[in-house]
Design a protein around this motif. Structure first.
Motif, mmCIF file in Angstrom:
data_model
loop_
_atom_site.group_PDB
_atom_site.id
_atom_site.type_symbol
_atom_site.label_atom_id
_atom_site.label_comp_id
_atom_site.label_asym_id
_atom_site.label_seq_id
_atom_site.Cartn_x
_atom_site.Cartn_y
_atom_site.Cartn_z
ATOM 1 N N ASN A 98 0.809 -1.227 0.000
ATOM 2 C CA ASN A 98 0.000 0.000 0.000
ATOM 3 C C ASN A 98 0.845 1.281 0.000
ATOM 4 N N GLU A 99 2.159 1.136 -0.062
ATOM 5 C CA GLU A 99 3.052 2.306 -0.069
ATOM 6 C C GLU A 99 3.216 2.838 -1.501
ATOM 7 N N LYS A 100 3.528 4.157 -1.620
ATOM 8 C CA LYS A 100 3.737 4.769 -2.934
ATOM 9 C C LYS A 100 5.042 4.281 -3.547
ATOM 10 N N ALA A 101 5.064 4.249 -4.894
ATOM 11 C CA ALA A 101 6.260 3.821 -5.626
ATOM 12 C C ALA A 101 6.574 4.862 -6.697
ATOM 13 N N PHE A 102 7.902 5.147 -6.900
ATOM 14 C CA PHE A 102 8.318 6.227 -7.793
ATOM 15 C C PHE A 102 9.405 5.756 -8.751
ATOM 16 N N ILE A 103 9.424 6.424 -9.945
ATOM 17 C CA ILE A 103 10.569 6.275 -10.850
ATOM 18 C C ILE A 103 10.959 7.667 -11.337
ATOM 19 N N SER A 104 12.209 7.765 -11.801
ATOM 20 C CA SER A 104 12.713 9.048 -12.305
ATOM 21 C C SER A 104 12.013 9.406 -13.617
ATOM 22 N N THR A 105 11.575 10.669 -13.712
ATOM 23 C CA THR A 105 10.899 11.132 -14.925
ATOM 24 C C THR A 105 11.823 11.044 -16.139
ATOM 25 N N ASN A 106 13.125 11.188 -15.920
ATOM 26 C CA ASN A 106 14.097 11.162 -17.031
ATOM 27 C C ASN A 106 14.099 9.839 -17.788
ATOM 28 N N SER A 107 13.667 8.762 -17.125
ATOM 29 C CA SER A 107 13.710 7.441 -17.776
ATOM 30 C C SER A 107 12.460 7.148 -18.586
ATOM 31 N N ILE A 108 11.446 8.040 -18.486
ATOM 32 C CA ILE A 108 10.160 7.771 -19.130
ATOM 33 C C ILE A 108 10.157 8.282 -20.566
ATOM 34 N N ILE A 109 9.580 7.510 -21.457
ATOM 35 C CA ILE A 109 9.393 7.933 -22.847
ATOM 36 C C ILE A 109 7.938 7.676 -23.238
ATOM 37 N N PHE A 110 7.500 8.396 -24.257
ATOM 38 C CA PHE A 110 6.145 8.215 -24.781
ATOM 39 C C PHE A 110 6.238 7.482 -26.113
ATOM 40 N N VAL A 111 5.463 6.448 -26.256
ATOM 41 C CA VAL A 111 5.460 5.665 -27.488
ATOM 42 C C VAL A 111 4.072 5.767 -28.106
ATOM 43 N N ASP A 112 4.057 6.270 -29.346
ATOM 44 C CA ASP A 112 2.767 6.398 -30.019
ATOM 45 C C ASP A 112 2.206 5.018 -30.350
ATOM 46 N N ARG A 113 3.061 4.203 -30.998
ATOM 47 C CA ARG A 113 2.579 2.881 -31.380
ATOM 48 C C ARG A 113 3.665 1.825 -31.435
ATOM 49 N N ILE A 114 4.913 2.264 -31.696
ATOM 50 C CA ILE A 114 6.006 1.311 -31.894
ATOM 51 C C ILE A 114 7.275 1.872 -31.284
ATOM 52 N N ALA A 115 8.094 0.987 -30.713
ATOM 53 C CA ALA A 115 9.409 1.363 -30.190
ATOM 54 C C ALA A 115 10.383 0.257 -30.546
ATOM 55 N N VAL A 116 11.614 0.667 -30.878
ATOM 56 C CA VAL A 116 12.652 -0.288 -31.261
ATOM 57 C C VAL A 116 13.490 -0.596 -30.028
ATOM 58 N N ASN A 117 13.770 -1.884 -29.820
ATOM 59 C CA ASN A 117 14.551 -2.289 -28.654
ATOM 60 C C ASN A 117 15.961 -1.720 -28.696
ATOM 61 N N SER A 118 16.616 -1.786 -27.555
ATOM 62 C CA SER A 118 18.009 -1.329 -27.459
ATOM 63 C C SER A 118 18.923 -2.305 -28.182
ATOM 64 N N GLY A 119 19.990 -1.743 -28.842
ATOM 65 C CA GLY A 119 20.996 -2.578 -29.498
ATOM 66 C C GLY A 119 20.564 -3.164 -30.828
ATOM 67 N N VAL A 120 19.596 -2.530 -31.500
ATOM 68 C CA VAL A 120 19.064 -3.056 -32.758
ATOM 69 C C VAL A 120 19.691 -2.324 -33.950
ATOM 70 N N ASN A 121 20.039 -3.099 -34.988
ATOM 71 C CA ASN A 121 20.509 -2.512 -36.243
ATOM 72 C C ASN A 121 19.301 -1.989 -37.034
ATOM 73 N N VAL A 122 19.236 -0.656 -37.187
ATOM 74 C CA VAL A 122 18.192 -0.034 -38.008
ATOM 75 C C VAL A 122 18.745 0.062 -39.424
ATOM 76 N N ARG A 123 17.994 -0.485 -40.442
ATOM 77 C CA ARG A 123 18.575 -0.698 -41.761
ATOM 78 C C ARG A 123 17.910 0.183 -42.822
ATOM 79 N N LEU A 124 18.677 0.331 -43.918
ATOM 80 C CA LEU A 124 18.205 1.150 -45.038
ATOM 81 C C LEU A 124 17.233 0.382 -45.926
ATOM 82 N N SER A 125 17.246 -0.943 -45.836
ATOM 83 C CA SER A 125 16.341 -1.788 -46.611
ATOM 84 C C SER A 125 16.026 -3.015 -45.755
ATOM 85 N N PRO A 126 14.954 -3.769 -46.091
ATOM 86 C CA PRO A 126 14.582 -4.954 -45.297
ATOM 87 C C PRO A 126 15.510 -6.128 -45.595
ATOM 88 N N SER A 127 16.759 -5.922 -45.325
ATOM 89 C CA SER A 127 17.777 -6.929 -45.621
ATOM 90 C C SER A 127 18.802 -6.921 -44.497
#
Length: 744
Positions: free
Chosen positions: A401-430
């Motif tokens: 029943n106690e309150k719980a907190f996290i740092s605001t700096n770690s929060i992000i807003f995701v509209d619909r999709i987010a890419v995981n950490s350490g992922v190769n983002v590519r110029l083509s689907p290859s």
């Protein structure tokens, strides 16, 4: 004119034929109407006597319409149908004109064991095809069986071997004579001994002059005193009758002695030796030991006892009349234990001696650990760094029943999709090495341009997403993103959840990168309140308090309380009656009326009954949880899981129900017994882990941090509270051994 004459002549011819036909059939009808239904019983003759195994009923029957059935009735009861159709030319010649007269004979056999030993009425009932009946009666007699036991006489005292003699007669002849004592068959008598006196007195019986019998009865295996001797005569017709005399067997009295332990002595060590000697005039067959009303085992009989043989000579095997047996002291209840030794002779006679063995209801042992409490704490308690790396941590619901907190700096807003950490983002689907646009360093929100684009296959899928990241169009494979159905707040990397708005405050746990957040305060603050799990990391002091045994426990447990019961050996015995246990389980969902299943499981798998019940009560929320209330269905089968087995924290209902289905726990009793077997095999009676206390099940100080039953640090105290508060006070007896750890 001629035409009219021909016509009149035809009419005359037709009229003549009609009159002739009517006259012919009328004459036949009259003839049949004069035939009477008649019958005769040729055998047996009335008032004759039955002999042999069967009586033949024979005769003939005639019916004007033909015979449909010939029934035989014995003493007013239907017995069967005779065979009809026997050749009887004599009957056909005497009574011509009947249908099937030449085959009008009938016969039927009555087993003579159906006849009364008096007058019997036999009725033969003939039924015609037209339903008419004709009946004839004959009476016959059956001589009653006769027997006499000439020796021994009623009440005669006998010993060793005794000659049984007499005679027996049966109207069908005597097939055999059995000799029984107290209902037990001892053999078959020799029949056919010459008895001219009987033949003269009863010449009408078959073989009367050779109707004697004899048998030599060995009384060694017959108990001392009055016994019923029965002569059972079997006739060839299947009849059985008997005659009885009582005989008194004279033999030495049965004697025995318990040398050890003395009555009311106290048990010590691992075993209690029961020793003594026993003599029986017929010889000793078994020496049984019974503990608290239950058969415990058979003693070893045959120990050398020359002293007994000298004091009581003449008994079979007197020089080897000693016995011994060891009772495991763990089988003894706390307090007084009632023991009796039961000696069974070869003659079935019984001699019993009673005594008591006392034990303390409570024993306590220290289990010394070769490392310190601080080392144990350092192994069990996670650092913030290990929490962020995903270590499974200790939990408590103390801070739910106690309150719980996290740092605001770690929060992000995701509209619909987010890419995981350490992922190769590519110029083509290859997955070619020369088309990498960038590598993400944290969970990164992006804009979806196309949800499905075909490309190179990765992990069995060729589905890619076209995205907009940092203003550039790019592609990522579907396996390395998180998709959300609605706009979501999350964290870009694993983030500590704090008890207060400061990095130095206590950590309750971790929100993993990509997990959806339920925000409870304004994003304008540096720290934001979130809704967090009820199960949270306890403080180091909380953990230490659960690890440290009390000083009283370390010194010696002399009385039972809820705190000490976490150290109770879970193979310790406790007795609770089914009625009292069912009364306690009343209103607890599917656990109701399951006392027999708990008691049976406790005995089968060597688990303390109070623990077994208390653990199920805790895990099921008093029988009301989804895994226990009969509402969880897998593949069309209702399943039950009363101990949370394989119900993992992140998906307890799904994983726990699937395990229950695989184990066929389709009813409460199966779940209780199956769960008990699993706990016994993996923890309490496991030869490797030996986790036979609640403390060991939770903390496993033999291999700390591994093979621990629960992440909840209060699991031992919660179960022990139920045991102490609800089950100990309805127990009828108990004996508890406590194993208390002492750290170096």
């Amino acid at each position: 004119m001629k035409k009219n004459q021909v016509s009149n002549f035809g009419r005359v011819i037709i009229m003549f034929c009609l009159l002739f036909t009517l006259s012919f059939f009328s004459s036949i009808e009259k003839a049949n109407g004069n035939l009477q239904n008649i019958m005769s019983i040729d055998s047996p003759t009335t008032n004759s006597y039955a002999s042999g195994a069967e009586t033949l009923i024979g005769g003939w029957a005639l019916n004007a319409s033909g015979v449909r059935d010939v029934e035989v009735h014995l003493n007013g009861e239907f017995d069967g149908k005779a065979v009809y159709g026997g050749r009887r030319n004599d009957v056909n010649q005497a009574y011509p004109g009947y249908p099937n007269g030449e085959n009008s004979g009938f016969n039927y056999k009555i087993p003579n064991n159906k006849l009364l030993n008096a007058e019997n009425t036999i009725e033969v009932r003939v039924i015609g095809n037209d339903g008419t009946t004709n009946t004839s009666f004959v009476t016959m007699r059956k001589r009653m069986p006769r027997t006499s036991i000439d020796t021994p006489k009623m009440g005669q005292e006998v010993q060793d071997e005794v000659l049984i003699g007499g005679w027996a007669l049966d109207a069908s002849g005597v097939k055999k004579i059995n000799i029984l004592v107290n209902g037990n068959l001892f053999g078959e008598a020799n029949y056919g001994v010459r008895r001219s006196d009987v033949g003269s007195a009863y010449p009408e019986y078959p073989n009367a002059s050779n109707s004697g019998f004899n048998f030599v009865l060995n009384t060694t295996d017959i108990p001392r005193g009055k016994n019923a001797l029965v002569i059972e005569v079997h006739g060839w017709d299947g009849s059985v009758y008997s005659s009885k005399v009582d005989i008194n067997i004279n033999k030495k009295i049965n004697i025995m002695s318990i040398d050890s332990p003395t009555t009311n002595s106290y048990a010590s060590g691992a075993e209690t030796l029961i020793g003594g000697w026993a003599l029986n005039a017929s010889g000793v067959r078994d020496v049984e030991v019974h503990l608290n009303g239950e058969f415990d085992g058979k003693a070893v009989y045959g120990g050398r006892r020359n002293d007994v043989n000298q004091a009581y000579p003449g008994y079979p095997n007197g020089e080897n009349s000693g016995f011994n047996y060891k009772i495991r002291n763990t089988s003894l209840l706390g307090g007084e234990n009632n023991v009796y030794v039961k000696v069974v002779g070869n003659d079935g006679s019984i001699d019993i001696r009673y005594f008591t063995i006392n034990t303390s209801k409570i024993t306590s042992n220290q289990d010394r650990i070769d490392y310190s409490l601080e080392k144990m704490l350092s192994i069990q308690y996670p650092s913030d760094e290990s929490l962020l790396k995903g270590m499974t941590y200790l939990v408590t619901d103390k801070y739910r029943n106690e309150k719980a907190f996290i740092s605001t700096n770690s929060i992000i807003f995701v509209d619909r999709i987010a890419v995981n950490s350490g992922v190769n983002v590519r110029l083509s689907p290859s997955i070619k090495s020369d088309n990498v646009l960038m590598i993400t360093s944290e969970l990164t929100p992006v804009q979806m341009l196309l949800e499905s684009v075909k490309g190179d296959t990765v992990s069995g899928s060729d589905n890619w997403h076209k995205i907009l990241i940092n203003g550039a169009e790019a592609f990522v494979h579907s396996s390395v993103v998180k998709l959300y159905s609605v706009p979501t707040y999350t964290v870009k990397e694993n983030t500590l959840v704090k008890s207060d708005k400061s990095l130095g405050s206590h950590s309750y746990g971790v929100v993993k990168a990509g997990d959806s957040l339920n925000l409870l305060s304004d994003l304008a603050d540096d720290w934001i309140e979130i809704k967090f799990s009820n199960w949270r990391l306890p403080t180091i002091q909380d953990t230490k308090s659960k690890l440290i045994p009390s000083k009283a426990a370390i010194n010696d447990i002399t009385d039972v309380d809820s705190s000490s019961m976490i150290f109770m050996d879970l193979t310790s015995q406790i007795t609770i009656s089914p009625d009292k246990l069912n009364s306690y389980l009343s209103g607890k969902g599917k656990l109701e009326n399951q006392a027999d299943a708990f008691i049976e499981a406790s005995k089968l798998y060597n688990i303390n009954l109070a623990y077994l019940v208390a653990h199920a009560i805790l895990e099921t929320g008093h029988g009301k949880s989804s895994l226990a209330n009969g509402t969880t269905v897998v593949n069309g089968k209702v399943v039950y899981n009363f101990y949370g087995i394989a119900a993992y924290d992140n998906d307890a209902l799904n994983s726990g129900s699937k395990y229950a289905y695989n184990m066929s726990w389709f009813d409460p009793a199966s779940a209780i017994k199956g769960g008990a077997e699993w706990i016994s095999r993996n923890y309490i009676n496991n030869s490797t882990h030996k986790q036979n206390t609640l403390y060991k099940m939770r903390w496993n100080y033999s291999n700390p941090g591994n093979h621990q039953y629960s992440t909840d640090i209060e699991m031992p105290s919660k179960i022990s509270n139920i045991m102490f508060s609800n089950l100990l006070n309805i127990s009828e007896n108990y004996k508890m051994n406590f194993i208390v750890p002492t750290y170096n």
